[in-house]
Design a protein around this motif. Structure first.
Motif, short mmCIF file in Angstrom:
data_model
loop_
_atom_site.label_atom_id
_atom_site.label_comp_id
_atom_site.label_asym_id
_atom_site.label_seq_id
_atom_site.Cartn_x
_atom_site.Cartn_y
_atom_site.Cartn_z
N GLN A 1 0.83 -1.21 0.00
CA GLN A 1 0.00 0.00 0.00
C GLN A 1 0.87 1.26 0.00
N GLN A 2 1.94 1.24 0.79
CA GLN A 2 2.86 2.38 0.82
C GLN A 2 3.55 2.56 -0.55
N ALA A 3 3.92 1.41 -1.14
CA ALA A 3 4.58 1.46 -2.45
C ALA A 3 3.66 2.04 -3.52
N GLU A 4 2.38 1.66 -3.46
CA GLU A 4 1.42 2.16 -4.43
C GLU A 4 1.27 3.68 -4.33
N TYR B 1 16.65 14.60 -11.20
CA TYR B 1 15.74 13.82 -12.05
C TYR B 1 16.20 12.36 -12.12
N ASP B 2 17.52 12.15 -12.32
CA ASP B 2 18.06 10.78 -12.38
C ASP B 2 17.77 10.03 -11.08
N ARG B 3 17.90 10.73 -9.95
CA ARG B 3 17.64 10.08 -8.66
C ARG B 3 16.20 9.63 -8.54
N LEU B 4 15.26 10.49 -8.94
CA LEU B 4 13.83 10.14 -8.89
C LEU B 4 13.51 8.99 -9.83
N PHE B 5 14.11 9.03 -11.04
CA PHE B 5 13.81 8.00 -12.03
C PHE B 5 14.35 6.64 -11.57
N ARG B 6 15.55 6.65 -10.97
CA ARG B 6 16.12 5.39 -10.48
C ARG B 6 15.29 4.84 -9.31
N GLU B 7 14.75 5.72 -8.48
CA GLU B 7 13.87 5.27 -7.40
C GLU B 7 12.63 4.59 -7.98
N LEU C 1 12.35 3.07 -10.95
CA LEU C 1 12.73 1.78 -11.53
C LEU C 1 12.94 0.72 -10.45
N CYS C 2 13.60 1.12 -9.35
CA CYS C 2 13.85 0.16 -8.27
C CYS C 2 12.55 -0.32 -7.63
N MET C 3 11.62 0.62 -7.41
CA MET C 3 10.36 0.25 -6.78
C MET C 3 9.51 -0.61 -7.71
N GLU C 4 9.51 -0.29 -9.01
CA GLU C 4 8.73 -1.10 -9.95
C GLU C 4 9.33 -2.50 -10.10
N ALA C 5 10.66 -2.61 -9.95
CA ALA C 5 11.29 -3.93 -9.97
C ALA C 5 10.89 -4.75 -8.74
N GLN C 6 10.72 -4.03 -7.61
CA GLN C 6 10.33 -4.71 -6.38
C GLN C 6 8.84 -5.07 -6.37
N PHE C 7 8.02 -4.22 -7.03
CA PHE C 7 6.56 -4.47 -7.09
C PHE C 7 6.12 -4.45 -8.56
N PRO C 8 6.49 -5.47 -9.34
CA PRO C 8 6.19 -5.46 -10.79
C PRO C 8 4.70 -5.40 -11.11
N ASP C 9 3.84 -5.87 -10.20
CA ASP C 9 2.41 -5.84 -10.47
C ASP C 9 1.84 -4.42 -10.37
N LEU C 10 2.64 -3.46 -9.86
CA LEU C 10 2.18 -2.08 -9.74
C LEU C 10 2.61 -1.21 -10.93
N ASP D 1 0.97 4.09 -17.99
CA ASP D 1 1.35 5.50 -18.09
C ASP D 1 2.61 5.84 -17.32
N SER D 2 3.31 4.83 -16.80
CA SER D 2 4.54 5.08 -16.05
C SER D 2 5.63 5.62 -16.97
N PRO D 3 6.43 6.59 -16.48
CA PRO D 3 7.56 7.08 -17.28
C PRO D 3 8.53 5.99 -17.70
N SER D 4 8.54 4.87 -16.99
CA SER D 4 9.43 3.77 -17.37
C SER D 4 8.95 3.06 -18.63
N GLN D 5 7.71 3.30 -19.03
CA GLN D 5 7.14 2.61 -20.18
C GLN D 5 7.13 3.45 -21.46
N ARG D 6 7.66 4.65 -21.38
CA ARG D 6 7.68 5.47 -22.58
C ARG D 6 8.91 6.37 -22.56
#
Length: 478
Positions: free
Chosen positions: A4-7, A37-43, A45-54, A58-63
């Motif tokens: 829930q916190q990750a979401e 910006y790089d720091r936010l983007f890496r955060e 990517l790391c969180m999406e790797a930890q919670f791939p179902d989230l 429209d995530s910036p990682s997808q475009r």
């Protein structure tokens, strides 16, 4: 972190990154530094790797990037112009190689290219039967802005390809448009004289120049271009980047002379260190190095994710821009009596150096930039150059900021300060001013004077504090 916190954090991160991407790519007015910006983007990517179902569509990682400006017609890329994944350390380069080999299921020797990462604007140039017919920005990776008229004004972009034999019916090349450091400084000087806002860096100047609706304005700015690849390698008789770059050069495209072909990633790492050493001597800005698998067959086998190729990575240099709170202003007195304001900053790390002070130049610069004590400011450090405050970030203001009041008396001798009409510099005209005398001794003993070994600024200050020297002749009585 719970799911829930990750979401909640991911929702906030995506909104923040999308807003910054819009400011950067569409408005040409970034409000945070590249490092932030790089720091936010890496955060993200790391969180999406930890919670791939989230991960959301429209995530910036997808475009890639932002949307085209409405003022320009759209230009559809035949093949997507993808972004690059970033790395920041040698260990991450080793991880990249491991991922490549795991996907290829091979330990065979691979060849690589190590290319300077030009800090400019990525563009695509389309040619039909050897003639330049359309140029566009990357845009969102699939649709860019048609800036053909402006790209025609860039003098080293060939309008017609050179060739001894037949040319491909269609060819799309990709590269970077940039502005040299010298021309960037001249452009900002011109804009300051016309009371226009200054560009933050050469990259934004290049982007702003190419997005002019009047091509005559673009033509007046000396933009340059380096090619770094083609959309579809099958359009040319080349099996690898090793063959491609000489072929593109033969067609009339400018190819960066610092591109190196490497037989291992250890060689690529060595070239990275070399580029780091020489970057400040180059006439254009680079912010890292791009490493690519040289073979087109290997590139095809590795493929791409939704936003980046798996066969390439950008190894960024340590950040040379950062944000800090300006807690105050100090005023230094030079050997000629010139009063120089210096920003007092909360300590921060820029390019491996802790910075606590930054140049503000003069009173006019403070007013032109609209700086206030308490502002969060963008600070730049390049090489051995003294760090300088580029601009404030007004959107970070809390209402507690205070105006900067330039002193009327010398901070060293309390003599009344004087600013001659038509000059930008305020001076103390007291020849016996202790600060002026100290700076004269430092200058005389330094490299511009007698270059006295062991008598640098720190030792001069200690001798003055001990009242062993008060003026230049006292040096010879020690």
């Amino acid at each position: 972190m719970t799911r829930q916190q990750a979401e909640l954090r991911l929702t906030a991160l995506r909104a923040e990154l999308q807003d910054h991407a819009h400011q950067y790519y569409v408005q040409d007015a970034p409000v945070i530094s590249d490092a932030e910006y790089d720091r936010l983007f890496r955060e993200l990517l790391c969180m999406e790797a930890q919670f791939p179902d989230l991960v959301t569509l429209d995530s910036p990682s997808q475009r890639v990037g932002g949307e085209p400006l409405a003022a320009f017609a759209e230009a559809i890329h035949t093949l997507p112009m993808l972004s690059l994944d970033n790395i920041f350390a040698a260990e991450e380069l080793a991880d990249f190689e491991e991922r490549v080999r795991r996907r290829l299921k091979s330990t065979a020797q691979l060849t690589w290219t190590a290319e300077p990462k030009i800090d400019g604007l990525a563009v695509e140039l389309r040619y039909e039967n050897g003639f330049f017919v359309e140029g566009s920005t990357r845009g969102n990776g699939f649709v860019g802005e048609n800036i053909t008229a402006n790209l025609r004004t860039v003098r080293n972009i060939p309008l017609r390809l050179l060739a001894d034999g037949p040319l491909p019916e269609r060819l799309a090349v990709r590269g970077e448009v940039y502005l040299s450091k010298k021309d960037f400084a001249a452009l900002n000087q011109q804009r300051a004289g016309q009371d226009e806002p200054l560009f933050a860096n050469p990259r934004n100047a290049a982007a702003g120049s190419l997005r002019q609706l009047d091509p005559k304005i673009t033509a007046a700015r000396p933009l340059s271009f380096f090619v770094y690849g083609v959309a579809d390698p099958a359009a040319l008789p080349c099996a690898s980047l090793t063959e491609l770059f000489p072929h593109l050069r033969s067609l009339g495209f400018p190819v960066n002379p610092l591109i190196k072909f490497c037989r291992s990633l250890a060689e690529a790492e060595e070239h990275y260190r070399h580029l780091q050493q020489i970057r400040h001597g180059l006439d254009y800005e680079i912010d890292g190095m791009v490493i690519k698998a040289a073979s087109f067959a290997v590139q095809e086998e590795l493929g791409s994710t939704a936003r980046a190729p798996r066969w390439a990575v950008a190894w960024k240099f340590p950040a040379e821009e950062a944000e800090a709170v300006m807690s105050g202003v100090e005023y230094q007195v030079g050997r000629t009596g010139a009063i120089t304001p210096v920003a007092v900053l909360e300590p921060m790390n820029i390019g491996g150096v802790v910075v606590r002070r930054a140049a503000l130049h003069n009173q006019d610069e403070i007013q032109r930039k609209g700086l206030m004590i308490g502002d969060t400011v963008l600070v730049r450090r390049a090489g051995d150059v003294i760090p300088e405050v580029i601009r404030p970030l007004p959107e970070r203001r809390t209402g507690q900021e205070q105006p900067i009041v330039f002193p009327k008396e010398c901070p060293s001798c309390n003599n009344a300060l004087h600013r001659p009409e038509g000059e930008a510099v305020t001076r103390c005209r007291n020849p016996r001013c202790p600060a002026q005398r100290l700076q004269r001794i430092i200058w005389f003993a330094g490299k511009s004077g007698l270059d006295i070994e062991g008598l640098g600024p720190k030792n001069v200050e200690k001798l003055a504090e001990a009242k062993l020297i008060e003026d230049i002749p006292d040096i010879f009585c020690l």
